[in-house]
Scaffold this motif. Sequence first.
Motif, short mmCIF file in Angstrom:
data_model
loop_
_atom_site.label_atom_id
_atom_site.label_comp_id
_atom_site.label_asym_id
_atom_site.label_seq_id
_atom_site.Cartn_x
_atom_site.Cartn_y
_atom_site.Cartn_z
N LYS A 49 -11.36 16.84 -2.29
CA LYS A 49 -12.58 16.73 -1.46
C LYS A 49 -13.23 15.37 -1.66
N GLU A 50 -13.21 14.86 -2.88
CA GLU A 50 -13.83 13.56 -3.15
C GLU A 50 -13.14 12.44 -2.37
N THR A 51 -11.80 12.46 -2.34
CA THR A 51 -11.05 11.45 -1.60
C THR A 51 -11.36 11.54 -0.11
N ILE A 52 -11.37 12.77 0.40
CA ILE A 52 -11.64 12.98 1.82
C ILE A 52 -13.06 12.58 2.18
N ASP A 53 -14.02 12.89 1.31
CA ASP A 53 -15.42 12.51 1.56
C ASP A 53 -15.56 10.99 1.62
N GLY A 54 -14.81 10.28 0.76
CA GLY A 54 -14.86 8.82 0.79
C GLY A 54 -14.31 8.26 2.09
N PHE A 55 -13.24 8.86 2.58
CA PHE A 55 -12.66 8.43 3.85
C PHE A 55 -13.63 8.70 5.00
N ILE A 56 -14.26 9.86 5.00
CA ILE A 56 -15.23 10.20 6.05
C ILE A 56 -16.38 9.19 6.06
N ALA A 57 -16.87 8.85 4.87
CA ALA A 57 -17.99 7.90 4.76
C ALA A 57 -17.60 6.54 5.35
N LEU A 66 -4.51 25.09 3.03
CA LEU A 66 -5.19 23.89 2.53
C LEU A 66 -5.01 22.70 3.47
N ALA A 67 -3.81 22.57 4.06
CA ALA A 67 -3.59 21.50 5.04
C ALA A 67 -4.53 21.69 6.23
N THR A 68 -4.70 22.93 6.66
CA THR A 68 -5.58 23.24 7.78
C THR A 68 -7.05 22.99 7.43
N LEU A 69 -7.44 23.38 6.23
CA LEU A 69 -8.82 23.19 5.78
C LEU A 69 -9.19 21.71 5.74
N ASN A 70 -8.33 20.89 5.14
CA ASN A 70 -8.63 19.46 5.01
C ASN A 70 -8.77 18.78 6.36
N ALA A 71 -7.88 19.09 7.30
CA ALA A 71 -7.95 18.46 8.62
C ALA A 71 -9.20 18.87 9.38
N ASN A 72 -9.54 20.15 9.35
CA ASN A 72 -10.72 20.62 10.07
C ASN A 72 -12.01 20.09 9.45
N TYR A 73 -12.02 19.91 8.14
CA TYR A 73 -13.20 19.37 7.45
C TYR A 73 -13.49 17.95 7.93
N ILE A 74 -12.45 17.11 8.00
CA ILE A 74 -12.63 15.73 8.48
C ILE A 74 -13.07 15.73 9.94
N LYS A 75 -12.39 16.52 10.75
CA LYS A 75 -12.69 16.56 12.19
C LYS A 75 -14.15 16.93 12.46
N GLU A 76 -14.63 17.96 11.79
CA GLU A 76 -15.99 18.43 12.05
C GLU A 76 -17.05 17.43 11.61
N LEU A 77 -16.76 16.65 10.56
CA LEU A 77 -17.76 15.70 10.05
C LEU A 77 -17.67 14.32 10.73
N LEU A 78 -16.74 14.16 11.64
CA LEU A 78 -16.63 12.87 12.35
C LEU A 78 -16.76 13.00 13.86
N PHE A 129 0.85 -1.19 0.00
CA PHE A 129 0.00 0.00 0.00
C PHE A 129 0.88 1.24 0.00
N GLY A 130 0.60 2.16 -0.89
CA GLY A 130 1.39 3.39 -0.97
C GLY A 130 0.52 4.56 -1.37
N VAL A 131 1.09 5.75 -1.32
CA VAL A 131 0.33 6.96 -1.61
C VAL A 131 -0.10 7.01 -3.08
N ASP A 132 0.55 6.24 -3.94
CA ASP A 132 0.17 6.24 -5.35
C ASP A 132 -1.07 5.41 -5.63
N ASN A 133 -1.49 4.56 -4.66
CA ASN A 133 -2.67 3.74 -4.95
C ASN A 133 -3.76 3.85 -3.90
N GLY A 134 -3.66 4.80 -2.97
CA GLY A 134 -4.74 4.96 -2.00
C GLY A 134 -4.48 6.08 -1.00
N PHE A 135 -5.54 6.45 -0.29
CA PHE A 135 -5.45 7.51 0.72
C PHE A 135 -4.69 7.01 1.92
N TYR A 136 -3.79 7.84 2.42
CA TYR A 136 -2.83 7.43 3.44
C TYR A 136 -2.80 8.51 4.51
#
Length: 468
Positions: free
Chosen positions: A412-420, A333-345, A65-72
């Motif tokens: 956003k699509e990758t992050i939304d999939g992880f949240i789901a 952007l790093a801050t936005l992505n982390a806070n987006y996941i945190k708030e939705l979980l 598993f690596g960053v080239d084939n999935g969310f890490y």
Amino acid sequence: MNNKLYGNLIFELSKEGRKGYSLPKNRFGDYEIPASMQRTQDAELPECDEMTVVRHYTNLSANNFGVDNGFYPLGSCTMKYNPKINEEVAALPQFVSLHPLQPKDTVRGAEAMCALLCKSLCALTGMHAFTLKPFAGAHGELTGLMIIKGNHESRGDEARKKVIVPDSAHGTNPASAAVCGLEILEVKSTADGLVDLEDLERLVNQEKDSIAAMMMTNPNTLGLFETRIPEIERLIHQAGGLMYYDGANLNPMLGACRPGDMGFDVMHINLHKTFSTPHGGGGPGAGPVGVREGLEQFFPEVSPYHGNFAVAMRAYSYILSLGRDHIKEVGPLATLNANYIKELLKDVYELPIDGLCKHEFVFDGLKDKLSGVTTMDVAKRLLDYGYHAPTIYFPLLFHESLMIEPTENESKETIDGFIAVMRKIAEEAKNDPELVKSAPHNTPIGRVDDVLAAKHPVVTYRKMRDEK
């Protein structure tokens, strides 16, 4: 998949007498090998045909598993996106073919690149000078502490042997201080996860004449920005100590603020994190150290070369690719992505410290504790859904720590999939906890006995075969 071909060790696919090569006839005669250099028995090497070897290792790589084939979403030292143009630049024959012992006048291009990288790092951090010699982040920490120690000793102030380290710092901080021959004083965190200023004042007053420095990871390992740095900096400097900035979490700071402007005297940067080059598996890394004006004279000779030169090449390529304007978008952007996941979980995972985080944040396991599903169980279940697990059980401030760090480049699509998937696992934990507790179910192997593997590692085929 034929498990007989792809699920075994290469030694188990070996057939006596089988070859995967054909060498030309010997046209050079025979030469006697000294007896002292000869083997007493044949090497235990597998005997396989070419296609078996190729298929075996190709299928093994497909299981990796690596960053080239999935969310890490693990701490981004090991999963930061590395633009492919960086690889092309680092692989240019004009640089790859260099030898570290070449005459200096034959490597002027490489020297110029190093000088330009140092200049860029100074501009990004507010430091006066950088050395590229350290080979990794922890090596950079050691180098920085050697600079601090050398500075104090140059004034005959050899009593300064103690380093203040917050309990929210990276674990390498106290380890590096110990290796440097310094003592560690731990300062506590408040309930909101930041340095406890009252506890720090107590330590400073108690150890004023022996304080060499304070090391700060900012944002800290909870992903929180230390808001009282000006007060902390004044306390330490008034006591005669220096401020050290652990730059391993520099991603969210780019374009927002610079350690040099905040009063820090020494810092290291993990080039392999903030400026690309994933180093899963332990390498390669690079930990350049920057200092304020006047401290560059104390740069120690920790390496005769410019550290890991190819990592420096990738970093400079990354900086040039983004440019002055776009590199300022990394932090937000790093801050936005982390806070987006945190708030939705945070309605299904326990958030011990609420509020704005930076590039990462920490849950304390599931909110529903009655299911008995642990952070380890959640991590294993994530593998079934094609995601690598986040960092677990660190930092040690919480019992069931789950530290999520998405980095700035994820869509956003990758992050939304992880949240789901994270929400689905929380639902499974409530309705079918045994499904999660027995995960993973879809990987080549299930759970391993970590304790047994640590105490009795089997790292050779001979030992494995004999134990059978």
